[in-house]
Design an enzyme around this catalytic site. Structure first.
Site, mmCIF file in Angstrom:
data_model
loop_
_atom_site.group_PDB
_atom_site.id
_atom_site.type_symbol
_atom_site.label_atom_id
_atom_site.label_comp_id
_atom_site.label_asym_id
_atom_site.label_seq_id
_atom_site.Cartn_x
_atom_site.Cartn_y
_atom_site.Cartn_z
ATOM 1 N N GLU A 190 0.570 -1.482 0.154
ATOM 2 C CA GLU A 190 0.445 0.403 0.388
ATOM 3 C C GLU A 190 0.972 1.098 0.000
ATOM 4 O O GLU A 190 0.583 2.084 0.518
ATOM 5 C CB GLU A 190 -1.152 0.024 1.373
ATOM 6 C CG GLU A 190 -1.981 -1.299 0.819
ATOM 7 C CD GLU A 190 -3.355 -0.892 2.689
ATOM 8 O OE1 GLU A 190 -3.052 0.025 2.921
ATOM 9 O OE2 GLU A 190 -3.908 -2.053 2.128
ATOM 10 N N GLU A 212 -5.302 -8.461 -0.658
ATOM 11 C CA GLU A 212 -6.486 -8.189 0.542
ATOM 12 C C GLU A 212 -7.988 -7.670 0.535
ATOM 13 O O GLU A 212 -7.933 -7.083 -0.722
ATOM 14 C CB GLU A 212 -5.688 -7.055 1.241
ATOM 15 C CG GLU A 212 -4.326 -7.288 1.657
ATOM 16 C CD GLU A 212 -4.499 -5.539 2.788
ATOM 17 O OE1 GLU A 212 -5.187 -5.453 3.959
ATOM 18 O OE2 GLU A 212 -3.129 -5.583 3.086
#
Length: 502
Positions: free
Chosen positions: A173, A292
């Site tokens: 991320e 995710e």
């Protein structure tokens, strides 16, 4: 009652299914590791301190590849802290989750746990506070068979043979303001490219995942993927997707449209990746690692998060311990259907996470472990999914979503293999039952219904808890049958079901 007609044609194939689609994710966060998978004082603990009751549940869940050690955690992690004698490992402050990391579990211990649960390792490298050198050191330590100082160290720590890790994530991320070392797409793309090139020089056999946007709602979504892939297209195999969903303002019907968002997310990333391929005049196809995904009540966590003082850094605090209800599990099952519907490009996915932290499995220190409602769609889909994903054309009408417009009441996908066919289907309507009539005549001969599973509760907010760990489960679909080459079954509102025909 709505009558839904559909057909499964084995020739209408999406793609062969990569078993890595049924992956998981374990992060050093909250009680996931400590008091979750690892609790030496527990009555079920094995010689290494791992809870055997949790091991059995993870086996039942059927996770293939497990991403580790993060997540946000990895962007400040020194992997060297987790190897060597345990009594010499340093305690560190984890800035990602404001906790103290004891480093009693590291690469070797986690691999040992994976051996027990029967899953493969997917490693993430720190491109937040570290960079190419740290990634190369870890890769040499983990995968190299040639004798070097690093491999001698690995052998001294009890693992003479390489770990042979196949999949590697280039950070986590990195577009997020919350991420240690976050940066813009240009800077990250250059760093990821340099790191990927170096890692491939060391081990050409590995598969690499570059960071996509940390969410479809990010202001840079789309442009981030394009810029990052312009730098890394020739160096990587996958780009990551992350998505979490929750019911907002008690609007169950809107929540039941979540899988539409996931599908559009996937299509957008595929389009962007293929645009970069077109510009580069390349036939290469970048695959997606949806590493995710889950239902996560992030807004509740933000409201209830404990604000620790500057000198308060607890070990394994209770964090992100969402309690899932029946409605969550139906949406969750629909997300799995959507991943299978995109098996041609989504070749890897990681349920985030596995134990205690937004998890299908919960534990109590010194007490029991139990299945949350989301456990059932995952374990059943993982077990029944066959070799190839096949489209299922269904017509059951639509409802109107404020965000997505007309949304199909029924969503379904099938998988086929040499022994038969599995069907996964969700009724998204909050009010109407559905009579399914699915034509399976294209398979030839007679198919028999050998098992069926229904997840539905009259109380959509029923949940499994420490006090009542078996309140919600699955049961067979009453009255389901195969007759005249058609599967007939009735699905109540807000329900998920799976069928196996052989």
């Amino acid at each position: 009652m709505t009558i839904t007609h559909g057909q499964i044609d084995p020739r209408d194939e999406i793609a062969a299914i990569d078993r890595r689609l049924f992956g998981g994710f374990v992060e050093h966060l909250g009680r996931h590791i400590y008091d979750g998978i690892f609790e030496p004082g527990h009555e079920t603990a094995d010689a290494e301190g791992f809870r055997s009751d949790v091991i059995e549940l993870v086996r039942e869940l059927g996770v293939s590849t497990i991403r580790y050690p993060g997540g946000n955690f990895v962007s400040g992690y020194r992997w060297e802290d987790g190897i060597g004698p345990k009594d010499q490992r340093p305690r560190r402050l984890d800035l990602a989750w404001h906790a103290t990391e004891t480093n009693q579990i590291g690469l070797h211990e986690f691999q040992n746990w994976l051996d027990k649960v029967g899953s493969d390792l997917m490693l993430a490298v720190n491109l937040g506070t570290r960079g190419t050198e740290g990634a190369l050191d870890l890769l040499e330590y983990a995968n190299t068979s040639v004798r070097t100082a690093r491999t001698d160290e690995r052998a001294a720590n009890g693992h003479a043979e390489p770990f042979a890790v196949k999949m590697w994530c280039l950070g986590n991320e990195m577009d997020g303001w919350w991420q240690l070392g976050h940066r813009n797409a240009e800077d990250y793309g250059k760093l990821a490219s340099r790191t990927a090139k170096g890692m491939r020089q060391l081990d050409p056999s590995i598969e690499l995942v570059v960071c996509g946007s940390s969410g479809r709602s990010m202001p840079t979504f789309g442009s981030w993927e394009r810029t990052v892939l312009e730098h890394t297209f020739d160096d990587v195999d996958f780009i990551s997707c992350h998505a979490y969903y929750q019911e907002r303002d008690g609007d169950a019907q809107e929540f039941l449209a979540s899988a539409v968002d996931m599908a559009r997310f996937i299509d957008s990333v595929v389009a962007t990746a293929d645009h970069v391929a077109a510009v580069k005049k390349s036939d290469k196809r970048i695959m997606l690692s949806f590493d995710e995904w889950n239902v996560w009540y992030l807004s509740k966590w933000e409201e209830q998060a404990v604000a620790y003082g500057p000198d308060e850094w607890p070990v394994a605090p209770r964090q992100l311990e969402d309690q899932y209800h029946a409605l969550d599990a139906v949406v969750f099952g629909d997300l799995l259907i959507t991943l299978l519907q995109h098996a041609d490009r989504v070749r890897s996915a990681s349920l985030a996470q596995l134990v205690n932290v937004i998890a299908p499995i919960m534990t109590e220190p010194g007490g029991i472990a139990w299945r949350q409602t989301t456990f059932f769609p995952f374990s059943i889909t993982s077990r029944l999914a066959g070799e190839r994903a096949v489209r299922v054309a269904v017509d059951a009408g639509t409802f109107t979503s404020a965000q997505f417009g007309d949304v199909a009441n029924v969503n379904a996908v099938a998988t086929v293999d040499a022994e038969g066919v599995s069907l996964f289907v969700v009724n998204r309507s909050t009010t109407d039952a559905v009579d399914l009539r699915i034509d399976v005549s294209e398979f030839g001969g007679e198919l028999a219904l050998v098992e069926s599973h229904l997840l539905h509760e009259e109380d959509r907010y029923a949940a499994n808890t420490l006090a009542d760990p078996e309140r919600v489960g699955v049961r067979r679909v009453e009255g389901a049958q195969v007759r005249a080459s058609a599967l007939a079954a009735t699905l109540p509102p807000i329900s998920w079901a799976a069928f196996r025909l052989a």
